[in-house]
Design an enzyme around this catalytic site. Sequence first.
Site, PDB file in Angstrom:
ATOM      1  N   TRP A 100     -24.348   5.935  25.924  1.00 13.20           N
ATOM      2  CA  TRP A 100     -25.137   4.698  25.999  1.00 13.20           C
ATOM      3  C   TRP A 100     -24.178   3.570  25.646  1.00 13.20           C
ATOM      4  O   TRP A 100     -23.486   3.634  24.622  1.00 13.20           O
ATOM      5  CB  TRP A 100     -26.267   4.792  24.985  1.00 13.20           C
ATOM      6  CG  TRP A 100     -27.187   3.627  24.938  1.00 13.20           C
ATOM      7  CD1 TRP A 100     -27.842   3.052  25.989  1.00 13.20           C
ATOM      8  CD2 TRP A 100     -27.604   2.912  23.759  1.00 13.20           C
ATOM      9  NE1 TRP A 100     -28.627   2.029  25.543  1.00 13.20           N
ATOM     10  CE2 TRP A 100     -28.496   1.919  24.188  1.00 13.20           C
ATOM     11  CE3 TRP A 100     -27.302   3.013  22.405  1.00 13.20           C
ATOM     12  CZ2 TRP A 100     -29.105   1.033  23.301  1.00 13.20           C
ATOM     13  CZ3 TRP A 100     -27.908   2.140  21.523  1.00 13.20           C
ATOM     14  CH2 TRP A 100     -28.799   1.164  21.973  1.00 13.20           C
ATOM     15  N   ASP A 154     -28.091  10.471  16.980  1.00 10.92           N
ATOM     16  CA  ASP A 154     -28.890   9.435  17.615  1.00 10.92           C
ATOM     17  C   ASP A 154     -30.004  10.152  18.360  1.00 10.92           C
ATOM     18  O   ASP A 154     -29.745  10.899  19.304  1.00 10.92           O
ATOM     19  CB  ASP A 154     -28.032   8.615  18.582  1.00 10.92           C
ATOM     20  CG  ASP A 154     -28.831   7.494  19.236  1.00 10.92           C
ATOM     21  OD1 ASP A 154     -30.022   7.327  18.900  1.00 10.92           O
ATOM     22  OD2 ASP A 154     -28.262   6.787  20.087  1.00 10.92           O
ATOM     23  N   LYS A 213     -39.229   5.163  23.304  1.00 13.28           N
ATOM     24  CA  LYS A 213     -39.545   5.949  24.506  1.00 13.28           C
ATOM     25  C   LYS A 213     -40.713   6.890  24.264  1.00 13.28           C
ATOM     26  O   LYS A 213     -41.650   6.931  25.059  1.00 13.28           O
ATOM     27  CB  LYS A 213     -38.343   6.771  24.965  1.00 13.28           C
ATOM     28  CG  LYS A 213     -36.995   6.168  24.680  1.00 13.28           C
ATOM     29  CD  LYS A 213     -36.516   5.225  25.750  1.00 13.28           C
ATOM     30  CE  LYS A 213     -35.427   4.344  25.158  1.00 13.28           C
ATOM     31  NZ  LYS A 213     -34.626   3.643  26.107  1.00 13.28           N
TER      32      LYS A 213
HETATM   33  C1  LIG Z   1     -29.023   6.936  23.406  1.00 16.54           C
HETATM   34  C2  LIG Z   1     -29.821   5.769  22.949  1.00 16.54           C
HETATM   35  N1  LIG Z   1     -29.784   5.412  21.662  1.00 16.54           N
HETATM   36  C3  LIG Z   1     -30.487   4.391  21.190  1.00 16.54           C
HETATM   37  C4  LIG Z   1     -31.287   3.637  22.023  1.00 16.54           C
HETATM   38  C5  LIG Z   1     -31.988   2.458  21.401  1.00 16.54           C
HETATM   39  O1  LIG Z   1     -33.336   2.436  21.463  1.00 16.54           O
HETATM   40  P1  LIG Z   1     -34.188   1.217  20.912  1.00 16.54           P
HETATM   41  O2  LIG Z   1     -34.693   0.494  22.102  1.00 16.54           O
HETATM   42  O3  LIG Z   1     -35.251   1.870  20.109  1.00 16.54           O
HETATM   43  O4  LIG Z   1     -33.324   0.341  20.088  1.00 16.54           O
HETATM   44  C6  LIG Z   1     -31.369   3.956  23.376  1.00 16.54           C
HETATM   45  C7  LIG Z   1     -32.182   3.148  24.285  1.00 16.54           C
HETATM   46  O5  LIG Z   1     -31.980   3.063  25.467  1.00 16.54           O
HETATM   47  C8  LIG Z   1     -30.618   5.054  23.846  1.00 16.54           C
HETATM   48  O6  LIG Z   1     -30.638   5.407  25.132  1.00 16.54           O
END
Ligand SMILES: Cc1ncc(COP(=O)(O)O)c(C=O)c1O
Length: 411
Positions: free
Chosen positions: A139, A221, A257
């Site tokens: 990400w 994560d 999500k």
């Molecule tokens: C791998 C990963 N970590 C963290 C996040 C962060 O999510 P949030 O929108 O809750 O900050 C995402 C969101 O796309 C993600 O894909």
Amino acid sequence: IMSVFRDVTQAVPVAVFKLSQDFNNDQDPNKVNLGVGAYRTDEGLPWVLPVVKKVEKVIAHDDRLNHEYLPILGLPQFRSWASKIALGAASPAVQEDRVGAVQCLGGTGALRIGAEFLRRFHNGSNNTKTPVYVSAPTWENHNAVFASSGFEDVRSYKYWDAQNRGLDLAGFLGDLETCPEHSIFVLHACAHNPTGTDPTQEQWMKIAEVMMRRRLFVFFDSAYQGFASGDLDKDAWAIRYFVSMGFEMFCAQSFSKNFGLYNERVGNLTIVARDPDNLQRVLSQMEKIVRTTWSNPPSQGARLVAITLSDPGLFEDWKANVKTMADRVLLMRAQLQAKLQALGTPGTWGHITQQIGMFSFTGLNPKQVEYMVKERHVYLMASGRINMCGLTTKNIDYVAQSIHATVTSVQ
Ligand SMILES: Cc1ncc(COP(=O)(O)O)c(C=O)c1O
């Protein structure tokens, strides 16, 4: 008079939001957006989970609730329930009072608060030189979050084997063996973004063995719990295994999500420490970090999650809602693969159903992606990542034909 901002350069737009903007400006009637990182129904619409709707009404009618500040570390019921979802309610670490948490603004906030803490206190104080390793690819925000927290040496560990469209376990283990001791490793708990490829249980065991022996710091994560298998416990297997091995670690959880609460910014940083005394000192410092970052977290999302997780009936509703989302992803995977095979599209497409979670790494190269966007009006990330929820019964034929047209005309 000249502006005080005259030397500010224009920043590059965030790719995923730029893609959506381009999509919105596109007038083609067949256009499809496979770029976004959010769930969509088969009608192509955002989904408010029925359990969330239900609990929102409960909250609206509860006259005991108010808008006073929450504690700095967040809503206690939310923090403990969220940690239990990750670690399991029966986790010995929970029973031993060595698990604590910080309510954060989304998974991003949890990563950021965790990163800030590690920069201040891990491997000596303010050791900005400690290497932080993120998967190649990952990400895209991982790099920036750790860099913004002061880490000067953010590196990649080998993860994706493009040739075999799978995990490069040997490369991954090699990087774990050769990196400096105390390096920090960001591990995707499940449903790896963007590759949709997770280590198997046996592979996780090998990863854990090296990380323990080499004293590497584990930072999970967990942004897609429930999306990989449809089962919350199965998707937390890696986290629970590492805890059972005795690691002290962090786990950034996002409920964006799996609760569909993207804009409520509800996340949790779970801390597993050696003992209650270590945990309390860590939490006391977390309080200092949060105080200068957002001071106090917002309540709505945390309440929704806490009420849902703590009520057995609502919890069952939620699990069913998560399963609905996971099942739709599986259906779209199976259909896209079948359609590509029926069209005789050159290449192998088994990876579409082998990969898990919201995303699939198609293997389309940047030139092919450009063709998809420009000629077919199908929007996807430059990496070739597609969001499986962007597919619907209505557009899946068009997407399959577009992939076919692309790989047969652009190499
Ligand atoms: C791998 C990963 N970590 C963290 C996040 C962060 O999510 P949030 O929108 O809750 O900050 C995402 C969101 O796309 C993600 O894909």
